[in-house]
Structure formats: structure tokens, C-alpha cells
Design a protein around this motif. Structure first.
Motif, short mmCIF file in Angstrom:
data_model
loop_
_atom_site.label_atom_id
_atom_site.label_comp_id
_atom_site.label_asym_id
_atom_site.label_seq_id
_atom_site.Cartn_x
_atom_site.Cartn_y
_atom_site.Cartn_z
N LEU A 60 20.00 0.40 39.95
CA LEU A 60 19.93 -0.59 38.88
C LEU A 60 18.48 -0.84 38.47
CD1 LEU A 60 22.00 -2.42 37.42
CD2 LEU A 60 21.46 -4.20 39.06
N LEU A 63 17.21 2.04 36.46
CA LEU A 63 17.79 2.00 35.11
C LEU A 63 17.08 0.94 34.26
CD1 LEU A 63 21.67 2.14 35.57
CD2 LEU A 63 20.31 3.71 34.23
N SER A 64 16.82 -0.21 34.87
CA SER A 64 16.26 -1.33 34.10
C SER A 64 14.85 -1.02 33.60
CB SER A 64 16.26 -2.60 34.93
OG SER A 64 15.27 -2.51 35.93
N LYS A 66 14.05 1.47 32.04
CA LYS A 66 14.13 2.27 30.82
C LYS A 66 14.71 1.48 29.65
CE LYS A 66 15.22 6.14 33.78
NZ LYS A 66 16.40 6.77 34.36
N VAL A 67 14.94 0.18 29.82
CA VAL A 67 15.55 -0.61 28.75
C VAL A 67 14.57 -0.81 27.59
CG1 VAL A 67 16.42 -2.92 28.15
CG2 VAL A 67 17.19 -1.80 30.20
N ASP A 68 15.09 -0.59 26.42
CA ASP A 68 14.47 -0.93 25.15
C ASP A 68 12.94 -1.06 25.09
OD1 ASP A 68 14.32 -1.65 22.52
OD2 ASP A 68 16.19 -2.77 22.65
N PHE A 72 11.08 -4.75 24.96
CA PHE A 72 10.25 -4.96 26.14
C PHE A 72 9.22 -3.84 26.20
CE2 PHE A 72 14.39 -6.77 27.08
CZ PHE A 72 14.06 -8.04 27.49
N GLN A 77 6.98 -5.62 32.59
CA GLN A 77 7.91 -5.17 33.63
C GLN A 77 8.88 -6.31 33.96
OE1 GLN A 77 8.31 -2.43 35.99
NE2 GLN A 77 7.47 -1.26 34.31
N PHE A 78 10.13 -5.97 34.23
CA PHE A 78 11.06 -7.00 34.65
C PHE A 78 10.64 -7.51 36.02
CE2 PHE A 78 13.86 -4.57 31.74
CZ PHE A 78 14.08 -5.59 30.85
N HIS B 38 17.21 -2.31 20.13
CA HIS B 38 17.19 -0.98 19.50
C HIS B 38 18.49 -0.23 19.80
CE1 HIS B 38 15.73 3.00 18.37
NE2 HIS B 38 14.91 2.33 17.59
N SER B 41 18.95 1.90 22.97
CA SER B 41 19.09 1.34 24.33
C SER B 41 20.54 1.02 24.68
CB SER B 41 18.21 0.11 24.50
OG SER B 41 18.52 -0.83 23.51
N MET B 44 21.72 2.77 27.85
CA MET B 44 21.09 2.21 29.04
C MET B 44 21.73 0.88 29.43
SD MET B 44 18.99 3.57 30.88
CE MET B 44 18.26 4.78 29.80
N ILE B 48 23.65 0.00 32.86
CA ILE B 48 23.27 -1.13 33.73
C ILE B 48 24.50 -1.98 34.05
CG2 ILE B 48 22.01 -3.33 33.77
CD1 ILE B 48 19.70 -1.86 32.39
N GLN B 51 26.70 -0.16 36.49
CA GLN B 51 26.08 -0.14 37.81
C GLN B 51 26.30 -1.48 38.52
OE1 GLN B 51 24.76 2.72 38.76
NE2 GLN B 51 24.19 1.99 40.76
N LEU B 66 18.14 -9.64 33.06
CA LEU B 66 16.87 -9.00 33.38
C LEU B 66 15.78 -9.91 32.81
CD1 LEU B 66 17.88 -5.50 32.03
CD2 LEU B 66 17.93 -6.17 34.41
N GLU B 67 14.80 -10.23 33.62
CA GLU B 67 13.78 -11.18 33.15
C GLU B 67 12.36 -10.67 33.27
OE1 GLU B 67 13.86 -15.24 34.61
OE2 GLU B 67 16.00 -14.96 34.96
N THR B 68 11.57 -10.90 32.24
CA THR B 68 10.12 -10.73 32.36
C THR B 68 9.54 -12.14 32.33
OG1 THR B 68 9.67 -10.69 29.99
CG2 THR B 68 10.26 -8.59 30.99
N LYS B 71 10.50 -13.09 28.47
CA LYS B 71 11.76 -12.70 27.81
C LYS B 71 12.90 -12.51 28.81
CE LYS B 71 9.30 -10.21 24.22
NZ LYS B 71 8.87 -8.86 23.85
N PHE B 86 19.02 -10.37 23.71
CA PHE B 86 17.60 -10.41 24.05
C PHE B 86 17.06 -11.77 23.66
CE2 PHE B 86 16.83 -5.87 24.92
CZ PHE B 86 18.03 -5.34 24.48
#
Lengths: 118, 90
Positions: A60, A63-64, A66-68, A72, A77-78, B38, B41, B44, B48, B51, B66-68, B71, B86
Motif C-alpha cells: 500500500l 502504491l501511495s 505513485k498517486v497523482d 501531490f 510525501q504522504f 488527474h 491516477s 492507482m 490502493i 489493497q 492519505l495525508e501530507t 492535503k 482530494f
């Protein structure tokens, strides 16, 4: 002899620190500490020696990455991934080249199923 | 034909802090996308969600977040359809 035993003692101590921290997480019902390539370093609770979840989590994470690239940018980075079920959730973080996975109970009212706790 | 889907997408985009939205089918083909999300994606995002479903396959699909620092990307599967939102963190 002492030269070899020092790193071993150090790494054992670090693992003990990880264990102690993971045990303190509120509502924790299981945890995993993994290397970057998915090997289990530490585990406990419902995730004890759960290599199946360890593999899924490492896949996982790869995979993450490679997201958009538009939403991002590669510099972003996540830092946290959460997987939320109705009554429990998994939290995945990376730190110091280790992957930390915690399985936690959700202690919010049942009126908000599948909500994401941030 | 996709009027209803477009309406839902518009509704999501009108929510505060949302800057992108994407809907894909189980094969990873993009059904709709808007904002920063996009089309490329879609695969992907479906991968995810699949998975994440493997962790507890007997339970209904979970919400993946998923967090940055600034975002968030929320992914939820419903039947064969996977949606991603998003968001900017508030």
C-alpha cells in the motif's frame, strides 16, 4: 566481543522503546513495527506476527507513492495513511526508516460509520 | 447518461476545502474527474482501495485516507465504483 555486543544491546533497547510507545497508544488493539521492506521487527495485540497485514501495508505504501503527481507534487510525501472500518481503524506512519502500523478501536458514537478520524 | 454522476461530482466540488474529485470503475478506468484529480491516477486509486480491502476482506470496504502536511486524499469503494476526494486540510 564487546564491539559486536554493543549494537545488539542498542537495537534491543530501541525495540523496547518502540514497544513501550506502541503500548501507550489510546484504544490500541494491535501494532506492527516494520522495516522499509516489510520485515516485522515488533508486533503485538491482534497484529502479533501478522505478516499478511505487513505485506499488504508495504504494498500500500509503495502504491501511495505513485498517486497523482498533479495533486501531490513529488516533494509532498504522504506522512500518514489511515484505513477506517466501521468500528476500528489502522494508522500507518513512517519514521526513522521504519513503518509503524497501529490498529485502534473507534470510540466515537455509532451514528457516524465509516467516518475518517484525522 | 452521466448527468447524475456529474451532479454528484459538482456537489462534492462545492464542499469547502475540496480541490479535486475522481470516480473510477473496478478496472481502474476513470468515469469522471474534476479539479486537481488527474484522470491518469484512476488506476492507482482503485489499486490502493483494492489493497486496503485485502486487510479484512470479509468486512465492507474501508475508507482510506492519505495525508501530507497540507492535503488529504480520501478513497472509498462502493460496489464496483471507487471514489476519491482530494482535500486541502482545514
Amino acid at each position: 566481543m564487546t564491539l559486536i555486543s554493543v549494537p545488539v544491546v542498542l537495537s534491543e533497547n530501541l525495540c523496547l522503546v518502540d514497544c513501550a510507545i506502541m503500548d501507550k497508544v489510546p484504544d490500541q488493539i494491535g501494532y506492527l513495527v516494520l522495516t522499509e521492506d516489510g520485515a516485522v521487527l515488533e508486533s503485538g495485540g491482534e497484529l502479533e506476527n501478522d505478516e499478511r497485514v505487513a505485506t499488504i501495508v508495504t504494498d500500500l505504501i509503495s502504491l501511495s507513492n505513485k498517486v497523482d503527481p498533479v495533486a501531490f507534487t513529488p516533494t509532498e510525501q504522504f506522512k500518514k495513511i489511515s484505513i477506517t472500518y466501521d468500528d476500528h481503524w489502522f494508522l500507518i506512519c513512517m519514521s526513522n526508516k521504519k513503518i509503524y502500523v497501529v490498529k485502534r478501536n473507534i470510540s466515537v458514537p455509532a451514528s457516524e460509520p465509516n467516518s475518517v478520524i484525522v | 447518461m452521466e448527468k447524475e454522476l456529474d451532479r454528484v461530482i459538482e456537489e462534492i466540488m462545492a464542499t469547502p476545502n475540496v480541490n479535486g474529485c475522481l470516480v473510477a470503475d473496478h478496472q481502474g478506468l476513470c468515469l469522471a474527474s474534476k479539479g486537481t484529480a488527474h484522470v491518469d491516477s484512476a488506476g492507482m486509486i482503485v489499486a490502493i482501495s483494492e489493497q486496503a480491502c485485502k486487510i479484512q476482506p470479509n468486512l465492507k470496504p474501508p475508507t482510506v485516507c492519505l495525508e501530507t502536511d497540507t492535503k488529504q486524499c480520501l478513497i472509498q469503494r462502493h460496489g464496483t465504483i471507487t471514489g476519491a476526494i482530494f482535500k486541502q486540510k482545514s
